[in-house]
Design an enzyme around this catalytic site. Structure first.
Site, short mmCIF file in Angstrom:
data_model
loop_
_atom_site.label_atom_id
_atom_site.label_comp_id
_atom_site.label_asym_id
_atom_site.label_seq_id
_atom_site.Cartn_x
_atom_site.Cartn_y
_atom_site.Cartn_z
N PHE A 174 -16.59 -58.72 86.34
CA PHE A 174 -16.52 -57.41 86.97
C PHE A 174 -15.25 -56.67 86.55
CE2 PHE A 174 -18.60 -60.06 90.48
CZ PHE A 174 -19.85 -59.96 89.89
N GLU A 214 -15.64 -52.45 92.31
CA GLU A 214 -14.64 -52.84 91.32
C GLU A 214 -14.02 -51.66 90.58
OE1 GLU A 214 -17.71 -54.11 91.57
OE2 GLU A 214 -17.26 -56.08 92.41
N ARG A 223 -7.06 -70.57 88.90
CA ARG A 223 -6.99 -69.49 89.91
C ARG A 223 -5.94 -69.81 90.97
NH1 ARG A 223 -12.18 -70.63 93.80
NH2 ARG A 223 -12.64 -72.71 93.03
#
Lengths: 312, 269
Positions: free
Chosen positions: A80, A55, A7
């Site tokens: 999500f 989302e 990330r």
């Protein structure tokens, strides 16, 4: 070996591009600390949009921004982005072929103690069936950075699967990253281990263990799940005649399925799959879960031996 | 256009809708006819566009969130010269750029593909946000159905448009009071619509959706409003203009047969 979470490769690339390309905009859905998109926000607050816990709207707003020439990167947890907003991804983004990029963090079992609700194990299946969509599954920090840079350069929708946990840094800033090209990590002629994401490191470890038993395993890193490098897979089938796939994902519908489709169509050979076996995740320490779900190097070794036996 | 001309234009568009649905043998007349006057005023008097250059960057944007009403959008685009009128008769046929629901990859003039309800307002909000970033004066219009307001994503979008104070965004609610399974209030009550938009920080304007004077005034007010998106809640009649379709939910998603097509066209002469 140095470890770093993918990330952060994502956010480093965003910041680098943000400085030179005013069209880069980043959105998040109240997870900017976790996804690390807040690092972009700190530098370029006017180009960062926190849409709150919504989302579906996250992907819709990104779609709209792309229609004004922006290159939006929508960040949230992988479950999500690929699950809750799947139809927005399908109909708004992919059907329209919009230039939207999605960073799905916290993919896989390594998400750990949060448990099954947050451990995305289905994104490969959910994303690779969508026309127009490119799907990247970087194995380490540098690959995540390069996948993010490449996503911005490409026209069309891109999904990048990222992870929370630090994982070994296997590539270098110089390693090439080309969409649709698998990466040969280790040469070998007896069996091929085809892996993606965090399982690339486990596969390299497995190859070392196999070497001690005089088994030469080839290791291929599929950072680009779609488009898939069929050539490197067919060549592996032809040359080693035995394949093990390894992924931090359900065994149904993911990398193992994708590789099987290629192998069965072109050069059928015995194949074994390492992945989560049709069950939900559970809470636990990340490493502990890797052992619990049999995603470790020793599990890959066992699968390699099994497939070698089948190869005869 | 003057109001008299708009009325004539709307009549042509209603005729186009009936002809194309009759030829297609399937599709959604009810919501297309209820939205016709709102759409005619918007496309012929309000939107800045260049039909010969559909991708002109300075154009105002229109998103048909209730994508099943594609016929009214296609008729407007054809009447404006985006593509030849004859092409309308290819609606829903294999190889046609006029897909059952609007597809931007198939037809210039469609900004984004829609058809799955509830998604368009988010996209419109995103475009409005992008226009603000660019400090452009592009305005964004989005047509939604009243039944469509049952989709949760609509309110996610409404919340964000209010939050970002997107005064370049205008949402038009085609409030024909019917959805496939019946009256809105009987299926799942979304009223009061006005209060809901207000609560999310929108300016709201209630009008009669077949009165051109009110429609044009509402668009003008929306364009002048600062710091707030505008929702125009337009009371309309489903199937407006065709007596046997008016206010009848069974004409939501059914095309008229040859005989009824002729009858409808006669009424619309």
């Amino acid at each position: 070996m140095e470890k770093k979470a993918t990330r952060y490769g994502y956010s480093e690339a965003l910041i680098e591009m943000g400085a030179t390309n005013k069209n880069i905009v980043v959105l998040d859905a109240d997870l900017s600390r976790s996804t690390s998109s807040e690092l972009f926000k700190k530098k370029f607050p006017e180009r960062f949009f926190n849409v709150g816990i919504a989302e579906q709207n996250l992907l819709g707003l990104a779609a709209g921004l792309s229609l004004t020439g922006k290159i939006p990167f929508a960040s949230t947890y992988s479950i999500f982005a690929s699950g809750r907003a799947w139809e927005q991804l399908r109909t708004t983004i992919c059907y329209s072929n919009l230039n939207v990029k999605i960073g799905g963090s916290h993919g896989g079992i390594l998400t750990g103690p949060d448990g099954a609700s947050h451990q995305a194990l289905e994104e490969f299946a959910l994303t690779r069936i969508l026309p127009n969509l490119t799907v990247f599954v970087p194995c380490d920090f540098f690959e995540a950075k390069k996948a993010t840079l490449a996503a911005a350069e490409m026209k069309g929708p891109v999904y990048i699967r990222l992870g929370r946990e630090p994982v070994p840094v296997l590539t270098t800033p110089e390693t090439k990253f080309i969409s649709g090209e698998g990466l040969l990590m280790k040469e070998g002629q007896d069996v091929t281990i085809i892996a993606c994401g965090s399982l690339v490191a486990e596969s390299l470890q497995a190859a070392l263990l196999l070497e001690k038993e005089n088994i030469k395993a080839r290791v291929i890193n599929i950072h680009s799940l779609k488009p898939l490098d069929e050539k490197i897979i067919i060549q592996a089938a032809r040359e080693t005649k035995a394949i093990v796939t390894a992924e931090e994902h359900q065994i149904y519908g993911g990398l193992g399925s994708a590789v099987s489709e290629v192998v069965v169509k072109n050069y059928p050979v015995p194949l074994e799959m390492i992945g989560v076996n049709d069950t939900f995740g559970t809470s636990g320490a990340p490493e502990e879960l890797m052992r619990f779900f049999h995603l470790k190097d020793i599990d890959i070794v066992a699968a390699a031996k099994k497939v070698l036996a089948r190869k005869g | 256009m003057e109001i008299a001309q708009l009325k004539d234009q709307a009549k042509k568009i209603r005729q186009d809708i009936i002809k194309m649905l009759g030829a297609a043998g399937s599709g959604h007349p009810g919501g297309s006819l209820s939205a016709t006057d709102l759409m005619t005023a918007l496309f012929f008097n309000i939107l800045r566009q260049q039909p010969q250059a559909p991708r002109w960057p300075g154009r105002d944007r229109f998103i048909l969130s209730k994508g099943h009403c594609a016929p009214v959008l296609y008729a407007c685009l054809a009447e404006l010269g985006y593509f030849p009128l004859e092409q309308l008769l290819t609606l829903r046929k294999l190889g046609s750029c006029l897909q059952g629901h609007p597809s931007c990859q198939d037809l210039a003039g469609v900004e984004v593909s829609t058809g799955s309800l509830g998604m368009g307002l988010s996209v419109a909000t995103g475009i409005a946000l992008g226009a603000k970033l660019d400090q452009s004066d592009v305005r964004v219009y989005c047509l939604v159905g009243d039944g469509e307001l049952q989709e949760g994503q609509i309110w996610e979008a409404a919340m964000s448009a209010g939050h970002y104070r997107l005064d370049n965004l205008c949402c038009i609610v085609d409030n024909n009071d019917l959805q496939i399974d019946g009256r809105i209030k009987d299926v799942m009550n979304v009223y009061p619509i006005v209060d809901k938009f207000k609560a999310f920080g929108w300016q709201t304007i209630e009008i009669e959706g077949h009165d051109f004077k009110q429609i044009l005034e509402a668009y003008a007010t929306a364009a002048k409003t600062k710091e707030k998106p505008t929702a125009i809640i337009a009371r309309t009649v489903k199937g407006k203009g065709v007596s046997f379709m008016e206010d009848r939910e069974e004409w939501h998603g059914k095309a008229p047969n040859k005989e009824l097509t002729a009858q409808a066209l006669k009424e619309l002469e």
